[in-house]
Structure formats: C-alpha cells, structure tokens
Scaffold this active site. Structure first.
Site: not given
Ligand SMILES: Cc1cc2nc3c(=O)[nH]c(=O)nc-3n(C[C@H](O)[C@H](O)[C@H](O)COP(=O)(O)OP(=O)(O)OC[C@H]3O[C@@H](n4cnc5c(N)ncnc54)[C@H](O)[C@@H]3O)c2cc1C
Length: 332
Positions: A260
């Site tokens: 997280h």
């Molecule tokens: C194994 C695991 C289990 C989890 N379980 C839970 C859960 O049960 N419940 C919960 O609430 N949260 C959970 N989380 C946490 C939750 O998934 C994250 O907090 C959330 O997805 C973060 O969202 P974000 O938009 O900040 O980043 P992300 O969801 O990581 O999105 C980042 C995006 O940017 C894209 N990206 C990266 N680099 C580039 C680039 N150079 N060019 C273009 N695109 C790019 C990626 O492909 C991705 O789509 C879990 C996380 C993990 C890893």
C-alpha cells in the site's frame, strides 16, 4: 529522451520532497511513471490445526486431490476454496487496548521521547503518535488466512510443510518508518532507486513485536483454541513469541510489505514538503497533475484502493479537474 530537457536528476526541484516519504510510498512525478512510497508492513504466525480440519494448504501445495475437490465444488455449487477470499477476517485494534496484555502507554511514551522525529519527518511522526496514543483509534490490524505462509521465503507459498494450518497475521497500519523512491538516470527505462527503509524506526519494530505477542493470546483464546492442535507445528522454529526480544527478532526477519505505498507526491503545503496542491497540480507548474496514490499524505487505515478511486473521481470532477490541453500523469 522525454525527461532529458527537464534534468530529472535534479529531482524536479519544485520545492517539494518528490520521492521522499515513501511510506510504503514513493515518487518522482515524471510524465510516464508515477510511483509511490510510505507503506504498511505485515507478518504473522501459522498454527497447525487439529486433524480432520480442511484448510487451503492442499491447494497452496497444488495437491491434485485438493485441486480437484475445489474445482468440483466451484463448478457444481459455486462454493469451496475457489470461491473464498484469501484473508478471511479483519479486526482493527488500538495497540494500547489489547485485552489481557500489559498496558504499554509508558513504554510508548519512552520510545517517542527517545527517538524524536528527524527534521522534515515531524508531520508523519506526530500523526502516527496521535493514533498510537489514542485508545479509541485502531493502530493495528489482525487478520486470518486459512493456510500456512512461508514468511521466511521470498514468496510465501514456497517450500510449504505438510499438514494443515491457519495463519493469524498482523499489519501495522500507520508506521513511522518511511523511505524514498527516485529516478536514477535521465534514461526513462533505467531502474529507479527504491529505498523503502521498512522497520527502520525502532518504534515500528516494537509495535510489531507487541502485535505478535498478542497473536499468541488470540491463539490461546476460545473458540479458536479448540481448533488448533495442542503442541502442533508452526511455520518456523522461531515462530514462538516467548519474550519481546524473540518477537522483535521475528518481526525483523519476517515482516514484509502489504503493498500500500503512498505519499511521495504528497498533497501538502510546499513549505512542508508537499509536491502537489489541493488541485493535484505539481508546485512550480501550471498544468501538470498527479492522479494516483502518491498524493496521499498518510496511508488510509483500511485497504487503499477505494481512496485511489476517490482521488481519480475528484480529478475528473469539473471543479477540480483538468482541461483536455493539460498534462496529467495518471496512475489509474
Ligand atoms: C499485490 C498487491 C495486492 C494489493 N491488494 C490490495 C487490496 O487487496 N486492496 C486494496 O485496496 N489495495 C491493494 N493493493 C494496493 C492497490 O493496488 C494500489 O494502492 C493501487 O493500485 C495504486 O493505484 P495507483 O493508481 O497509484 O497505481 P497503479 O495501480 O500501480 O497504476 C499505475 C499505472 O501506471 C502504469 N504505468 C507504469 N509505468 C508506466 C509508463 N512508463 N508509462 C505508462 N504507464 C505506466 C501501470 O501500468 C499502471 O497501470 C495491492 C497492491 C498490490 C501490488
């Protein structure tokens, strides 16, 4: 190439602490990668259950009988282990309020006095302190998993023992330790430098040790006690929290991220190390926004995905949102 004109190694000197506060959270707001980092940790203890109780261990070991039973139950009745969640129960508990555990208030106070916040860490430190000292506010989580976990391996389903187990896990929901996440080169595909600094603050080790000792109490309590095999196996010879030092060592050896990460592009005033303002615009720019978990200043107490959605909804809102012509680094 895209980053070169912006001299990314200067860490985008917007005046904020880009990439700092990886509280399992990180971030440098470049245009392609937004990562985050201040994160929670988890560990747990696995207890062998009484003979005859079915757990998910057979499935985790990929045993053909267990796989077949699970598949048949799901195909025929949409039930069984394939229809079950992994972690099956959650309880949010204030660490000063563990029933039948010693009152830790004085110890907590001594630790806070002994390890005052470093300059720049005051915001997070004071917040965590306010949570830990409040007997009405949850500062730890306990959860159960219907199988063993190999917490000493690099992946918890590796090298599993024979037998059936239940795991009682614990998560420290607001750690003091925080790390950093920075790009390492102008090359956009070069690996970043990630330093999560998990358990780097002694307070985090102490809280985890208390929580691990409380797991021993949970296992000795009915009705769970009657489901566990007396003198049964555990996940590791060190998985016995006989005293605080044993629990501290176990925490240091087994705790890992709960995935997280937040806070490396924190929405805070610039002078407090913030990276984006309340409209998600990066300080020092007029139209570059960060829309992902990295803008969260502290880790939400529960799972964070719903908060990520809320940030995205907010960004899409016309009052706070951006015009088509604006740049936006999306993490969703
Ligand atoms: C194994 C695991 C289990 C989890 N379980 C839970 C859960 O049960 N419940 C919960 O609430 N949260 C959970 N989380 C946490 C939750 O998934 C994250 O907090 C959330 O997805 C973060 O969202 P974000 O938009 O900040 O980043 P992300 O969801 O990581 O999105 C980042 C995006 O940017 C894209 N990206 C990266 N680099 C580039 C680039 N150079 N060019 C273009 N695109 C790019 C990626 O492909 C991705 O789509 C879990 C996380 C993990 C890893």
């Amino acid at each position: 190439m895209l980053l070169e004109p912006f001299n990314p190694l200067s860490c985008w000197n917007s005046g904020g602490l880009v990439g700092q506060n990886y509280s399992e959270s990180m971030a440098f707001p470049n245009w392609l990668i937004i990562l985050t980092w201040e994160s929670i940790f988890e560990t747990g203890i696995c207890f062998e259950v009484k003979d005859g109780l079915v757990t998910a261990d057979g499935m985790l070991r990929q045993e053909p009988d267990a796989m077949q039973t699970a598949t048949q139950l799901y195909a025929g009745h949409q039930t069984g282990l394939l229809a079950a969640a992994g972690w099956s129960s959650h309880a949010f508990v204030p660490v000063l309020d563990f029933p039948s555990e010693p009152d830790r208030q004085m110890e907590l106070q001594k630790i806070f006095e002994r390890y005052p916040p470093e300059t720049g860490d005051e915001f997070q430190f004071n917040f965590v302190r306010s949570v830990l000292e409040d007997r009405e506010v949850a500062s730890s989580t306990f959860l159960s998993f219907p199988a063993q976990c190999n917490l000493h391996a690099d992946f918890f389903t590796k090298d599993l023992q024979p037998g059936n187990f239940i795991t009682i896990g614990t998560i420290q929901v607001h750690p003091v330790s925080s790390g950093s996440f920075h790009i390492s080169s102008p090359d956009p595909v070069a690996a970043p430098i990630i330093d999560p600094r998990y358990l780097s603050h002694p307070l985090d080790v102490e809280i985890m040790a208390w929580c691990l000792q409380f797991i021993e109490k949970i296992a000795e309590t009915e009705p769970l006690k009657s489901l566990l095999k007396p003198g049964g196996k555990r996940n590791h010879p060190t998985a016995y929290m006989e005293d605080l030092e044993a629990a501290r060592d176990y925490a240091r050896t087994t705790a890992s991220t709960s995935f997280h990460p937040v806070s490396t592009c924190a929405m805070l005033p610039r002078e407090k190390g913030g990276v984006v303002n309340e409209r998600l615009i990066v300080y020092g720019t007029t139209n570059l926004r960060v829309v992902n978990a990295s803008v969260m200043v502290i880790i939400p107490r529960g799972n964070i995905q719903s908060s990520v959605y809320a940030i995205a909804e907010r960004a899409a809102d016309t009052k706070v949102g951006f015009k088509r012509s604006e740049n936006c680094a999306f993490g969703l």
